[in-house]
Every structure is written in C-alpha cells, then in structure tokens.
Design an enzyme around this catalytic site. Structure first.
Site, mmCIF file in Angstrom:
data_model
loop_
_atom_site.group_PDB
_atom_site.id
_atom_site.type_symbol
_atom_site.label_atom_id
_atom_site.label_comp_id
_atom_site.label_asym_id
_atom_site.label_seq_id
_atom_site.Cartn_x
_atom_site.Cartn_y
_atom_site.Cartn_z
ATOM 1 C CB ALA A 44 0.172 -2.776 9.430
ATOM 2 C CG ASP A 45 -0.791 0.939 4.673
ATOM 3 O OD1 ASP A 45 0.376 0.485 4.663
ATOM 4 O OD2 ASP A 45 -1.039 2.156 4.512
ATOM 5 C CB SER A 46 -0.540 -3.504 1.321
ATOM 6 O OG SER A 46 -0.742 -2.301 0.618
#
Length: 87
Positions: A44-46
């Site tokens: 997951a990214d931000s």
C-alpha cells in the site's frame, strides 16, 4: 452495513477487515494474513492507506483518526481497534 445492536464477534470483524483490505489493495481476501503489514507486506502507498481507512470507517460506521490508523497497519490491529470502538 446496517447498524447492528449486538456486538459482532471477533471472527466476523477480522473477516470484514480482510475483505475491505483485499478489495482496496487488489489482493484476494483469503490471502491477507492477520499480521500482514499494509505497506510492507501488501504494497500500500499513502493514497491506498487513505482510501483504506475511509473504506474501513464506512464498513464499520466508526471514525479512525489518521494518527491511530498509522499505528494499526495489520488486520489484527485494525480488528482490535474496531472491536474497541464497537463496544
């Protein structure tokens, strides 16, 4: 989800968390393990995390402050938090 008066059990909460995580991170829910970190294990990214937090809030009808969400980055920890908020 309709608001339920009876507190859901832990297994149901974990199942729902896995479903939401899987749907938001494009991972099969049955492949998401309790201790998988959303960033390190599931990629997951931000933006993913922001969307995931919103989806979890909607699913369970609770608010998860950003500072809290940053500390509960696994299914198990999210389930702990959700369970505490539904009591």
């Amino acid at each position: 989800m309709a608001q339920e008066k009876q507190r859901p059990d832990r297994a149901w909460i974990e199942k729902k968390v896995r479903e939401v995580v899987g749907a938001n991170l494009q991972v099969a829910a049955d492949e998401v393990k309790d201790e998988d970190n959303f960033v390190y294990d599931l990629g997951a990214d931000s933006l993913d995390l922001t969307e995931l937090a919103a989806a979890l809030e909607e699913e369970f009808g609770i608010e998860i402050p950003e500072s809290e969400f940053n500390r509960v980055m696994t299914v198990s920890r999210v389930a702990d938090y959700v369970e505490s908020q539904l009591q």
